[in-house]
Design a protein around this motif. Sequence first.
Motif, PDB file in Angstrom:
ATOM      1  N   LEU A  46       0.848  -1.106  -0.077  1.00 55.31           N
ATOM      2  CA  LEU A  46       0.005  -0.026   0.024  1.00 55.31           C
ATOM      3  C   LEU A  46       1.071   1.174  -0.085  1.00 55.31           C
ATOM      4  N   ASP A  47       1.947   1.119   0.752  1.00 52.36           N
ATOM      5  CA  ASP A  47       2.991   2.314   1.029  1.00 52.36           C
ATOM      6  C   ASP A  47       3.358   2.657  -0.496  1.00 52.36           C
ATOM      7  N   ALA A  48       3.825   1.662  -1.187  1.00 53.61           N
ATOM      8  CA  ALA A  48       4.401   1.844  -2.489  1.00 53.61           C
ATOM      9  C   ALA A  48       3.585   2.659  -3.545  1.00 53.61           C
ATOM     10  N   ALA A  49       2.181   1.825  -3.377  1.00 50.83           N
ATOM     11  CA  ALA A  49       1.097   2.408  -4.303  1.00 50.83           C
ATOM     12  C   ALA A  49       0.860   3.661  -4.185  1.00 50.83           C
ATOM     13  N   GLU A  50       0.675   4.161  -2.615  1.00 48.67           N
ATOM     14  CA  GLU A  50       0.049   5.434  -2.495  1.00 48.67           C
ATOM     15  C   GLU A  50       1.187   6.520  -2.819  1.00 48.67           C
ATOM     16  N   ALA A  51       2.680   6.247  -2.321  1.00 49.77           N
ATOM     17  CA  ALA A  51       3.756   7.107  -2.899  1.00 49.77           C
ATOM     18  C   ALA A  51       3.688   7.067  -4.194  1.00 49.77           C
ATOM     19  N   GLY A  52       3.796   5.980  -4.881  1.00 47.14           N
ATOM     20  CA  GLY A  52       3.771   5.932  -6.606  1.00 47.14           C
ATOM     21  C   GLY A  52       2.885   6.966  -7.089  1.00 47.14           C
ATOM     22  N   ARG A  53       1.631   6.626  -6.876  1.00 51.30           N
ATOM     23  CA  ARG A  53       0.543   7.559  -7.551  1.00 51.30           C
ATOM     24  C   ARG A  53       0.699   9.156  -7.355  1.00 51.30           C
ATOM     25  N   GLU A  54       0.828   9.256  -5.749  1.00 48.20           N
ATOM     26  CA  GLU A  54       1.126  10.761  -5.567  1.00 48.20           C
ATOM     27  C   GLU A  54       2.289  11.179  -6.396  1.00 48.20           C
ATOM     28  N   HIS A  55       3.370  10.737  -6.611  1.00 47.63           N
ATOM     29  CA  HIS A  55       4.559  11.155  -7.286  1.00 47.63           C
ATOM     30  C   HIS A  55       4.699  10.983  -8.774  1.00 47.63           C
ATOM     31  N   GLY A  56       3.632  10.173  -9.543  1.00 49.49           N
ATOM     32  CA  GLY A  56       3.707   9.873 -10.780  1.00 49.49           C
ATOM     33  C   GLY A  56       4.596   8.580 -11.129  1.00 49.49           C
ATOM     34  N   ALA A  57       4.735   7.826 -10.320  1.00 51.93           N
ATOM     35  CA  ALA A  57       5.750   6.756 -10.634  1.00 51.93           C
ATOM     36  C   ALA A  57       5.252   6.030 -11.966  1.00 51.93           C
ATOM     37  N   GLY A  58       6.190   5.650 -12.709  1.00 51.81           N
ATOM     38  CA  GLY A  58       5.942   4.856 -13.982  1.00 51.81           C
ATOM     39  C   GLY A  58       5.603   3.492 -14.138  1.00 51.81           C
ATOM     40  N   GLY A  59       5.991   2.855 -12.985  1.00 50.39           N
ATOM     41  CA  GLY A  59       5.921   1.622 -12.856  1.00 50.39           C
ATOM     42  C   GLY A  59       5.894   0.979 -11.385  1.00 50.39           C
ATOM     43  N   TYR A  60       5.511  -0.091 -11.206  1.00 45.46           N
ATOM     44  CA  TYR A  60       5.242  -0.785  -9.935  1.00 45.46           C
ATOM     45  C   TYR A  60       5.672  -2.416  -9.834  1.00 45.46           C
ATOM     46  N   VAL A  61       6.586  -2.649  -9.342  1.00 46.03           N
ATOM     47  CA  VAL A  61       7.190  -4.191  -9.405  1.00 46.03           C
ATOM     48  C   VAL A  61       7.093  -4.671  -8.053  1.00 46.03           C
ATOM     49  N   VAL A  62       6.372  -5.861  -7.920  1.00 49.67           N
ATOM     50  CA  VAL A  62       6.150  -6.553  -6.787  1.00 49.67           C
ATOM     51  C   VAL A  62       7.456  -7.731  -6.943  1.00 49.67           C
ATOM     52  N   THR A  63       8.409  -7.584  -5.936  1.00 52.43           N
ATOM     53  CA  THR A  63       9.435  -8.519  -5.806  1.00 52.43           C
ATOM     54  C   THR A  63       9.275  -9.515  -4.636  1.00 52.43           C
ATOM     55  N   THR A  64       9.873 -10.572  -5.102  1.00 48.68           N
ATOM     56  CA  THR A  64       9.900 -11.680  -3.870  1.00 48.68           C
ATOM     57  C   THR A  64      11.377 -12.359  -4.104  1.00 48.68           C
ATOM     58  N   TRP A  65      12.046 -12.487  -3.070  1.00 52.37           N
ATOM     59  CA  TRP A  65      13.566 -13.003  -3.175  1.00 52.37           C
ATOM     60  C   TRP A  65      13.755 -14.304  -2.277  1.00 52.37           C
ATOM     61  N   GLY A  66      14.736 -14.678  -2.363  1.00 58.01           N
ATOM     62  CA  GLY A  66      15.125 -16.209  -1.823  1.00 58.01           C
ATOM     63  C   GLY A  66      16.458 -16.115  -0.868  1.00 58.01           C
ATOM     64  N   ASP A  67      16.315 -14.930   0.048  1.00 62.19           N
ATOM     65  CA  ASP A  67      17.479 -14.708   0.775  1.00 62.19           C
ATOM     66  C   ASP A  67      17.524 -15.918   1.644  1.00 62.19           C
ATOM     67  N   HIS A  68      18.758 -16.205   1.935  1.00 60.57           N
ATOM     68  CA  HIS A  68      19.146 -17.237   3.113  1.00 60.57           C
ATOM     69  C   HIS A  68      18.571 -18.602   2.712  1.00 60.57           C
ATOM     70  N   GLY A  69      18.268 -19.029   1.632  1.00 59.27           N
ATOM     71  CA  GLY A  69      17.901 -20.502   1.247  1.00 59.27           C
ATOM     72  C   GLY A  69      16.458 -20.574   0.641  1.00 59.27           C
ATOM     73  N   HIS A  70      15.718 -19.609   0.678  1.00 54.87           N
ATOM     74  CA  HIS A  70      14.360 -19.831   0.009  1.00 54.87           C
ATOM     75  C   HIS A  70      13.652 -20.732   0.731  1.00 54.87           C
ATOM     76  N   HIS A  71      13.238 -20.777   1.803  1.00 50.96           N
ATOM     77  CA  HIS A  71      12.435 -21.928   2.456  1.00 50.96           C
ATOM     78  C   HIS A  71      11.167 -21.879   2.391  1.00 50.96           C
ATOM     79  N   GLU A  72      10.450 -20.621   2.075  1.00 50.05           N
ATOM     80  CA  GLU A  72       9.304 -20.403   1.975  1.00 50.05           C
ATOM     81  C   GLU A  72       8.854 -20.900   0.309  1.00 50.05           C
ATOM     82  N   PRO A  73       7.547 -21.632   0.575  1.00 51.28           N
ATOM     83  CA  PRO A  73       7.265 -22.573  -0.737  1.00 51.28           C
ATOM     84  C   PRO A  73       6.423 -21.314  -1.580  1.00 51.28           C
ATOM     85  N   PRO A  74       6.424 -21.522  -2.958  1.00 52.22           N
ATOM     86  CA  PRO A  74       5.613 -20.631  -3.933  1.00 52.22           C
ATOM     87  C   PRO A  74       4.075 -20.019  -3.357  1.00 52.22           C
ATOM     88  N   PRO A  75       3.429 -20.993  -2.688  1.00 48.81           N
ATOM     89  CA  PRO A  75       2.281 -20.365  -2.249  1.00 48.81           C
ATOM     90  C   PRO A  75       1.992 -19.109  -1.344  1.00 48.81           C
TER      91      PRO A  75
END
Length: 347
Positions: free
Chosen positions: A128-157
Amino acid sequence: ERGLGQVYLDHLLRVATPLLEDGYEVLFWADVLADHPEVAGALPTAGLVPVVWQYDGPDHARAALDRASPQQHRQWAADGFDMEALAGGFQQRVKALTAVDRPFWVAPGTSAWNSLIGRLDNAVENLLDAAEAGREHGAGGYVVTTWGDHGHHEPPPVTYPGLLFGAAVSWCLDSNRDIDLGATLDHVVFADDAPGLGTVLTAIGTVADRLDAPILNASALFTLLLAGGDAEAVPVVAPDALAAAEDVLMTAADTLTLTRPAGADGDVAVRETAQAVALAGFAVTLLAAGGVAQLTPTEAADLLTRLDRLLAEQRACWLLSARPGGLDDSIARFAPLRAALAERACR
């Protein structure tokens, strides 16, 4: 001698200029610009797009900073990090760019990494913070990231709630701010009109917040396991918070035994999620005991047997959705915990 900002600018232009000359648009992470606004004003006016990333919501970041140890604050200062800026969220992170009318993108995250079962409350705030700041300041894009820090133990779901919510609020913030995320996941992702896996994922995603042990970029349960079961590695958690977390995980485990998503990979997603819930439940048990150091030899032996079963299932679940590469490294991250339990069991 020349300063970090100038050295960074020279390096960035050395990499990007040939691509710009070939007609490409070049995106790059904008973290250095936050601390060196003079660099933002010296960049070429077209084709080079900063991507502003921030992975903790402002409220969560403030809580984590307030609970961090003096030693941690000293380490951040020694590393040259402006940690106070994190509590300002995306509004603070984009200041150097908005000051010079520089076009940019925003990049929040799913908060799935370093968590086992997600940090959904933080993810929602961050997205939400990214969407609000991006809309207010005219961001050209919004990228949702997900990472695998320290071994990627979380499953895709575990990434799905953040991915779906990010898609919703980046496309139409006001309509989707208060979306029923569990029901939407069940309907859109899992083709299930009844409360099922989507509802489970949103429920277990609240566990990190329920523990009231905020850590930057990680959950307390994940941190405990990778710290070899050392309870001093995480903030103190109240007994009632541990009981609440355990109740959520037990209910989720029971629900998963009855969940049958209609989607093509529904059975795989259920098994992967059940494994993540079991691993988180193991961490709750260990944290409630006060960490490895407080276990009796018998308790340690029992937990060691339980951990070995969990690691065997973790290997099996990894291969349901991912290639073998990285698996051995991921499992090896539990070696300090396993060694600590084995040493305690032998006393």
